[in-house]
Write a protein that holds these residues in place. Structure first.
Motif, PDB file in Angstrom:
ATOM      1  N   ARG A   1     -45.828 -70.464 -80.264  1.00  0.00           N
ATOM      2  CA  ARG A   1     -45.900 -70.636 -81.711  1.00  0.00           C
ATOM      3  C   ARG A   1     -44.770 -71.556 -82.172  1.00  0.00           C
ATOM      4  N   PRO A   2     -45.030 -72.407 -83.156  1.00  0.00           N
ATOM      5  CA  PRO A   2     -43.967 -73.287 -83.678  1.00  0.00           C
ATOM      6  C   PRO A   2     -42.826 -72.487 -84.286  1.00  0.00           C
ATOM      7  N   THR A   3     -41.611 -73.006 -84.162  1.00  0.00           N
ATOM      8  CA  THR A   3     -40.426 -72.416 -84.779  1.00  0.00           C
ATOM      9  C   THR A   3     -39.952 -73.339 -85.899  1.00  0.00           C
ATOM     10  N   ASN A   4     -38.846 -73.005 -86.511  1.00  0.00           N
ATOM     11  CA  ASN A   4     -38.289 -73.874 -87.554  1.00  0.00           C
ATOM     12  C   ASN A   4     -37.896 -75.244 -87.004  1.00  0.00           C
ATOM     13  N   ASP A   5     -37.605 -75.298 -85.700  1.00  0.00           N
ATOM     14  CA  ASP A   5     -37.247 -76.572 -85.073  1.00  0.00           C
ATOM     15  C   ASP A   5     -38.454 -77.304 -84.512  1.00  0.00           C
ATOM     16  N   GLY A   6     -39.626 -76.698 -84.604  1.00  0.00           N
ATOM     17  CA  GLY A   6     -40.829 -77.312 -84.059  1.00  0.00           C
ATOM     18  C   GLY A   6     -41.382 -76.504 -82.896  1.00  0.00           C
ATOM     19  N   LYS A   7     -42.411 -77.049 -82.268  1.00  0.00           N
ATOM     20  CA  LYS A   7     -43.079 -76.371 -81.158  1.00  0.00           C
ATOM     21  C   LYS A   7     -42.481 -76.744 -79.806  1.00  0.00           C
ATOM     22  N   PHE A   8     -42.022 -77.999 -79.695  1.00  0.00           N
ATOM     23  CA  PHE A   8     -41.591 -78.526 -78.403  1.00  0.00           C
ATOM     24  C   PHE A   8     -40.071 -78.610 -78.249  1.00  0.00           C
ATOM     25  N   LYS A   9     -39.381 -78.975 -79.322  1.00  0.00           N
ATOM     26  CA  LYS A   9     -37.929 -79.191 -79.250  1.00  0.00           C
ATOM     27  C   LYS A   9     -37.131 -77.999 -78.729  1.00  0.00           C
ATOM     28  N   PRO A  10     -37.457 -76.757 -79.117  1.00  0.00           N
ATOM     29  CA  PRO A  10     -36.622 -75.632 -78.674  1.00  0.00           C
ATOM     30  C   PRO A  10     -36.462 -75.540 -77.165  1.00  0.00           C
ATOM     31  N   TRP A  11     -37.472 -75.970 -76.419  1.00  0.00           N
ATOM     32  CA  TRP A  11     -37.383 -75.884 -74.966  1.00  0.00           C
ATOM     33  C   TRP A  11     -36.291 -76.800 -74.412  1.00  0.00           C
ATOM     34  N   ILE A  12     -36.047 -77.916 -75.078  1.00  0.00           N
ATOM     35  CA  ILE A  12     -35.017 -78.844 -74.620  1.00  0.00           C
ATOM     36  C   ILE A  12     -33.640 -78.189 -74.701  1.00  0.00           C
ATOM     37  N   LYS A  13     -33.393 -77.500 -75.803  1.00  0.00           N
ATOM     38  CA  LYS A  13     -32.105 -76.831 -75.982  1.00  0.00           C
ATOM     39  C   LYS A  13     -31.951 -75.656 -75.018  1.00  0.00           C
TER      40      LYS A  13
ATOM     41  N   VAL B   1     -25.408 -83.595 -72.502  1.00  0.00           N
ATOM     42  CA  VAL B   1     -25.061 -84.290 -73.754  1.00  0.00           C
ATOM     43  C   VAL B   1     -26.285 -85.035 -74.300  1.00  0.00           C
ATOM     44  N   CYS B   2     -27.006 -85.733 -73.445  1.00  0.00           N
ATOM     45  CA  CYS B   2     -28.176 -86.498 -73.877  1.00  0.00           C
ATOM     46  C   CYS B   2     -29.281 -85.580 -74.393  1.00  0.00           C
ATOM     47  N   TYR B   3     -29.521 -84.468 -73.711  1.00  0.00           N
ATOM     48  CA  TYR B   3     -30.541 -83.521 -74.170  1.00  0.00           C
ATOM     49  C   TYR B   3     -30.210 -82.984 -75.561  1.00  0.00           C
ATOM     50  N   LEU B   4     -28.963 -82.660 -75.790  1.00  0.00           N
ATOM     51  CA  LEU B   4     -28.572 -82.109 -77.095  1.00  0.00           C
ATOM     52  C   LEU B   4     -28.693 -83.168 -78.188  1.00  0.00           C
ATOM     53  N   LEU B   5     -28.438 -84.434 -77.864  1.00  0.00           N
ATOM     54  CA  LEU B   5     -28.643 -85.503 -78.834  1.00  0.00           C
ATOM     55  C   LEU B   5     -30.122 -85.651 -79.161  1.00  0.00           C
ATOM     56  N   CYS B   6     -30.982 -85.523 -78.165  1.00  0.00           N
ATOM     57  CA  CYS B   6     -32.422 -85.557 -78.394  1.00  0.00           C
ATOM     58  C   CYS B   6     -32.830 -84.435 -79.351  1.00  0.00           C
ATOM     59  N   PHE B   7     -32.359 -83.229 -79.084  1.00  0.00           N
ATOM     60  CA  PHE B   7     -32.681 -82.080 -79.934  1.00  0.00           C
ATOM     61  C   PHE B   7     -32.213 -82.311 -81.364  1.00  0.00           C
ATOM     62  N   ARG B   8     -31.060 -82.917 -81.504  1.00  0.00           N
ATOM     63  CA  ARG B   8     -30.466 -83.114 -82.829  1.00  0.00           C
ATOM     64  C   ARG B   8     -31.178 -84.189 -83.643  1.00  0.00           C
ATOM     65  N   LEU B   9     -31.611 -85.274 -83.007  1.00  0.00           N
ATOM     66  CA  LEU B   9     -32.089 -86.441 -83.730  1.00  0.00           C
ATOM     67  C   LEU B   9     -33.598 -86.458 -83.990  1.00  0.00           C
ATOM     68  N   VAL B  10     -34.383 -85.887 -83.077  1.00  0.00           N
ATOM     69  CA  VAL B  10     -35.839 -85.969 -83.193  1.00  0.00           C
ATOM     70  C   VAL B  10     -36.361 -84.941 -84.201  1.00  0.00           C
ATOM     71  N   ARG B  11     -37.416 -85.318 -84.921  1.00  0.00           N
ATOM     72  CA  ARG B  11     -38.089 -84.407 -85.850  1.00  0.00           C
ATOM     73  C   ARG B  11     -39.576 -84.323 -85.511  1.00  0.00           C
ATOM     74  N   GLU B  12     -40.098 -83.116 -85.455  1.00  0.00           N
ATOM     75  CA  GLU B  12     -41.534 -82.919 -85.280  1.00  0.00           C
ATOM     76  C   GLU B  12     -42.188 -82.865 -86.661  1.00  0.00           C
ATOM     77  N   ARG B  13     -43.167 -83.758 -86.889  1.00  0.00           N
ATOM     78  CA  ARG B  13     -43.802 -83.851 -88.199  1.00  0.00           C
ATOM     79  C   ARG B  13     -45.251 -83.389 -88.217  1.00  0.00           C
ATOM     80  N   ILE B  14     -45.896 -83.439 -87.075  1.00  0.00           N
ATOM     81  CA  ILE B  14     -47.307 -83.085 -86.999  1.00  0.00           C
ATOM     82  C   ILE B  14     -47.433 -81.647 -86.526  1.00  0.00           C
ATOM     83  N   PRO B  15     -47.895 -80.743 -87.383  1.00  0.00           N
ATOM     84  CA  PRO B  15     -48.021 -79.346 -86.962  1.00  0.00           C
ATOM     85  C   PRO B  15     -48.987 -79.202 -85.776  1.00  0.00           C
ATOM     86  N   VAL B  16     -48.541 -78.562 -84.734  1.00  0.00           N
ATOM     87  CA  VAL B  16     -49.385 -78.284 -83.568  1.00  0.00           C
ATOM     88  C   VAL B  16     -49.401 -76.776 -83.387  1.00  0.00           C
TER      89      VAL B  16
END
Length: 465
Positions: free
Chosen positions: A78-90, A207-222
């Motif tokens: 289920r999507p979270t406040n950070d999106g559906k995919f991003k949380p796994w990166i963190k 460091v790179c993974y955390l920058l990805c998590f910080r900068l990317v935004r999920e806009r399309i609800p999945v």
């Protein structure tokens, strides 16, 4: 129902940079493995090349389960406040980095042979089959949620390739310069230095993974896929998807060629040419053409001619360059670097647009099935890429053993001559086969991709009314 979440800022440079950092982080461990793990275990840990290659291939049977399982987990989460995919990166950036570092422990080089084999197997499977899978599949699937615009997705594909290229630049140029030492006139890999380098790259990956998590935004609800899992139906859908089969075949063959180039560079330059500096130069030159030629031109050329059409021509050109190098057999290492660089231009265009081609495959499947399955399709594709990595390492390991390469024969003229031939034949065959696979199997030419985009836009427009 609205398809776009207007509560977040519009797509822009932050998303591109963030997505770039995601692949930067991935490739700090992936490229290190594909370029130096075989070399580390043959030359430092004293494990035969065929055994290392066999492990890399055997691990892919584990991936057959873990990749598709992770794809299903992602699709059904289920999507979270950070999106559906991003949380796994963190969540998974720490485990994937630590497990990569553990692979390169030169302190265990004097342990028993059995211990070294078990350590290699456990750490490699933990890294590649479990933790890398758990971060790479949601990361790759995330592109569809960042933007629905095909142009934006092509830009994400380009920036992802830029991230991979930068990681390749750091690893390909920096590692040979720092990891090799001269012993009795021969250029050899230092185990302790490789351990330190692997630790530094693991920190940079986090460091790179955390920058990805910080900068990317999920806009399309999945939304979560709550349909009952029918394994037979899923397998039938996948094996009858010609676009997916075509891109899988091309991806496996691309990695055979590209990783064959990178993997054999660790042998042809220090062993045949006796020049670690030339190996660094080849990595530098390959990165420059990716950043200065392929990245800025790929989107424009694919928009004009089509992604499939561009990739067929460019890969055929890369194969031709290696065949010419094999025939001429240059004595100067920097002439070899020139052929390497020209071939890299050929594979670089396909490698730049391939991530956008995966989104085209996902769109095509949605047209046919009426269901969006980003995670599942991407997991199958990810598994195929791992097969390409494994086949490349296994093939290189087996062929090196076949020509008699061991720690004792590493600088024997007969063996080094065989190393040169393999360094040309492997990428020539791989890139030539990519062109044929795309030409005869992959069906998504420019006209069909444009028709699919228009049809999905029509359906979403109707759904939003």
């Amino acid at each position: 129902m609205e398809n776009v979440n207007t509560a977040v800022e519009p797509f822009g440079m932050k998303d591109k940079l963030g997505y770039m950092f995601g692949d930067f982080g991935n490739d700090f461990t992936f490229i290190l493995s594909s370029s130096f793990m075989l070399k580390f275990y043959t030359d430092v840990m004293g494990v035969p090349a065929a055994v290392v290659g066999l492990l890399m291939m055997a691990a892919r049977f584990v991936d057959a389960v873990t990749d598709v399982t992770m794809g299903q987990i992602v699709d059904r989460s289920r999507p979270t406040n950070d999106g559906k995919f991003k949380p796994w990166i963190k969540r998974m950036c720490g485990p994937v980095a630590i497990s990569s570092f553990l692979i390169y422990q030169s302190a265990f080089a004097d342990m028993s042979y059995g211990f070294r084999i078990v350590w290699m197997a456990i750490t490699y499977i933990l890294w590649g089959s479990i933790f890398y899978t758990s971060i790479n599949i949601p990361y790759g699937s995330m592109a569809s949620a960042i933007s629905a615009d095909p142009k934006h997705r092509a830009e994400l594909s380009t920036w992802r390739t830029i991230g991979a290229t930068l990681a390749g630049l750091v690893i390909g140029v920096g590692t040979p310069a720092a990891a090799y030492v001269v012993v009795n006139g021969n250029t050899v890999l230092s185990g302790p230095r490789m351990t330190i380098i692997a630790g530094a790259f693991s920190i940079l990956a986090i460091v790179c993974y955390l920058l990805c998590f910080r900068l990317v935004r999920e806009r399309i609800p999945v939304e979560a896929n709550n349909q009952k899992l029918e394994v037979g139906k899923l397998l039938k859908s996948l094996v009858t998807n010609r676009a997916l089969l075509g891109i899988i075949a091309a991806a496996v063959l691309l990695l055979l060629g590209m990783l064959g180039m990178q993997g054999m560079a660790g042998y042809v330059f220090p062993n045949y040419y006796g020049s670690a500096a030339a190996q660094s130069a080849s990595a530098m030159a390959g990165s420059i053409v990716m950043l200065a030629v392929c990245a800025p031109l790929a989107s424009k050329l694919s928009a004009r001619f089509g992604k499939k059409e561009l990739s067929v021509v460019s890969c055929a050109f890369g194969a031709a360059m290696y065949l010419l190098c094999l025939l001429l057999k240059p004595e100067n290492p920097y002439v070899y670097v020139a052929f390497y660089t020209l071939a890299y231009v050929g594979l670089g265009f396909f490698n730049t647009v391939i991530w956008a081609m995966i989104t085209d495959v996902i769109d095509d499947a949605e047209i046919k099935n009426g269901v969006r399955e980003d995670g599942t399709i991407y997991s199958v594709y990810s598994f195929a890429r791992k097969l390409g990595q494994a086949f490349s390492s296994g093939m290189i390991g087996g062929l090196l053993s076949l020509i008699g390469y061991t720690q004792a024969t590493a600088f024997d003229p007969r063996v080094t001559s065989g190393i040169f031939s393999l360094s040309c034949i492997i990428p020539a065959v791989g890139l030539g086969a990519v062109a044929l696979a795309l030409l005869f199997i992959y069906p998504l030419n420019k006209a069909r991709v444009e028709a699919n985009v228009a049809e999905l836009a029509r359906r979403r427009g109707e759904a939003g009314k």
